[in-house]
Enzyme design. Structure first.
Site, short mmCIF file in Angstrom:
data_model
loop_
_atom_site.label_atom_id
_atom_site.label_comp_id
_atom_site.label_asym_id
_atom_site.label_seq_id
_atom_site.Cartn_x
_atom_site.Cartn_y
_atom_site.Cartn_z
N SER A 11 0.80 -1.23 0.00
CA SER A 11 0.00 0.00 0.00
C SER A 11 0.83 1.27 0.00
O SER A 11 0.30 2.36 -0.20
CB SER A 11 -0.93 0.01 1.21
N SER A 129 14.75 -7.82 4.23
CA SER A 129 15.40 -7.54 5.51
C SER A 129 15.82 -6.07 5.48
O SER A 129 15.04 -5.20 5.10
CB SER A 129 16.58 -8.48 5.70
N TYR A 143 13.49 -3.97 16.43
CA TYR A 143 13.44 -3.92 14.97
C TYR A 143 14.65 -4.65 14.37
O TYR A 143 14.49 -5.51 13.49
CB TYR A 143 13.43 -2.47 14.50
N ALA A 145 16.52 -6.89 15.70
CA ALA A 145 16.44 -8.32 16.00
C ALA A 145 15.54 -9.04 14.99
O ALA A 145 15.85 -10.16 14.56
CB ALA A 145 15.92 -8.54 17.42
N LYS A 147 14.96 -8.19 11.88
CA LYS A 147 15.59 -8.24 10.55
C LYS A 147 16.74 -9.23 10.52
O LYS A 147 16.97 -9.91 9.51
CB LYS A 147 16.07 -6.83 10.15
#
Length: 277
Positions: A11, A129, A143, A145, A147
Site C-alpha cells: 500500500s 530484511s 526492529y 532483532a 531483521k
C-alpha cells in the site's frame, strides 16, 4: 501464461512501487495490505486485504491467489515497520507485535506458498530484511532483532528448498524515502515514559535518522527495481544490496564491530552538539 508475484505491504513505499513495476513488466500482481484501498487496481494489479499477524487473513490471502491464478512464482515478504524505543521501556506486547509483523508473518506466508512452489518445481521467496540486520541504532533493538532473524531464517530456508527448484533470497535495503523513519520515532516517543531518562537519546537518534534521510536516502522506485532483479536474475544471489555504500556499511559493521560502535557513538555526539546550538 503471466507470471504471478505476491507482494505484502503493497500500500505504500517500496511495496507499492514494486507492484506498479511488476505490473508494467507484464506480471500478474497480487498486493496485500491492511489499508487495501491504497493499492492501485491498475491493469495486472489485484488488491487484497491482508494482516500478516493474523493466521486466517494469511490463509485466505494465499488460498484466494492460488484459486484465481493457479500458481505463485514469487512471494515478496515486504510488510514491516519499526517499533523503536528503549529496551527498558518498550512493552513486551509491542515487541511481540514487532516480531509477528516483521518475522512470523513472512514465515507463515512462506509455509503457505511452499507446497505450490514445490509442485511447480520453481519459485522464489524474497525476504525484505535491511542493512539494519547488521547495522544498528540505539532504541531500535527489537526492529534490528527481527531483521537479523529474518535474514538467517531465509538462509536456512534456501538450503532446505533449493533442491526443489525454489529459492529463498534476502534483500537488504538502506534508508528509503518513505514514512518509515517518522513512524519509528513516533513509536519511540509513545513507548517512552513521561520522565524517561532516554529522552535525550531519543532526540539524538531522531536527528541521526534525519541526517541520513537527507544524505543517503534511496527512492522507492530504485528499491523496487532491486526487487525485480532478485525475482528475475538467472543466477540467484543470496543477498541483494541497493548500493555499494550499503554493502560496505554492512561489511564494516560485521568485520569491525568495535570500530562501528565507536563511529556510531561519535555520530550521535555530533548530532547532540548540533541540536544543542
Amino acid at each position: 501464461m503471466k507470471k504471478v508475484v505476491v507482494i505484502t505491504g503493497a500500500s505504500n513505499g517500496m511495496g507499492l512501487a514494486a507492484a506498479k513495476l511488476f505490473a508494467s513488466k507484464g506480471w500478474l500482481v497480487y498486493g496485500g495490505a491492511r489499508r487495501v484501498e491504497k493499492i492501485p487496481t491498475e491493469d495486472g494489479i489485484h488488491a487484497l486485504r491482508l494482516d500478516v499477524t493474523d493466521h486466517q487473513s494469511n490463509t485466505a490471502f494465499i488460498e484466494t491467489i492460488i484459486k484465481e491464478a493457479g500458481r505463485i512464482d514469487v512471494l515478496i515478504n515486504n510488510a514491516g515497520y519499526g517499533e523503536y524505543g528503549a529496551v527498558e521501556e518498550v512493552p513486551l506486547s509491542n515487541a511481540k507485535k514487532q516480531f509477528e509483523t516483521n518475522f512470523f508473518g513472512a514465515a507463515e506466508l512462506s509455509q503457505l506458498v511452499l507446497p505450490t512452489m514445490r509442485q511447480q518445481k520453481s519459485g522464489r521467496i524474497i525476504n525484505i530484511s535491511s542493512i539494519g540486520a547488521n547495522v544498528y541504532l540505539p532504541l531500535g533493538s527489537y526492529y534490528h532483532a527481527t531483521k537479523a532473524a529474518l535474514q538467517l531464517w531465509s538462509d536456512a530456508l534456501d538450503m532446505e528448498v533449493k533442491s526443489f527448484g525454489v529459492r529463498s533470497i534476502t534483500i537488504q535495503p538502506g534508508l528509503t524515502r518513505s514514512a518509515w523513519g517518522d513512524i519509528a520515532m513516533d513509536n519511540a516517543r509513545k513507548n517512552a515514559k513521561e520522565d524517561s531518562v532516554y529522552l535525550p537519546l531519543l532526540s539524538r537518534v531522531g536527528g541521526l535518522l534525519t541526517v541520513n534521510n537527507n544524505a543517503f536516502v534511496s527512492s522507492a522506485d530504485k528499491i523496487a527495481a532491486l526487487f525485480y532483479k532478485a525475482a528475475t536474475d538467472q543466477r540467484v544471489k543470496g543477498r541483494y544490496f541497493n548500493s555499494v555504500a550499503d554493502k560496505m556499511t554492512v561489511w564494516f559493521a560485521r568485520s569491525h564491530p568495535y570500530l562501528f560502535n565507536k563511529t556510531l557513538g561519535l555520530m550521535l555526539k555530533r548530532v547532540s552538539r548540533r541540536t544543542e546550538k
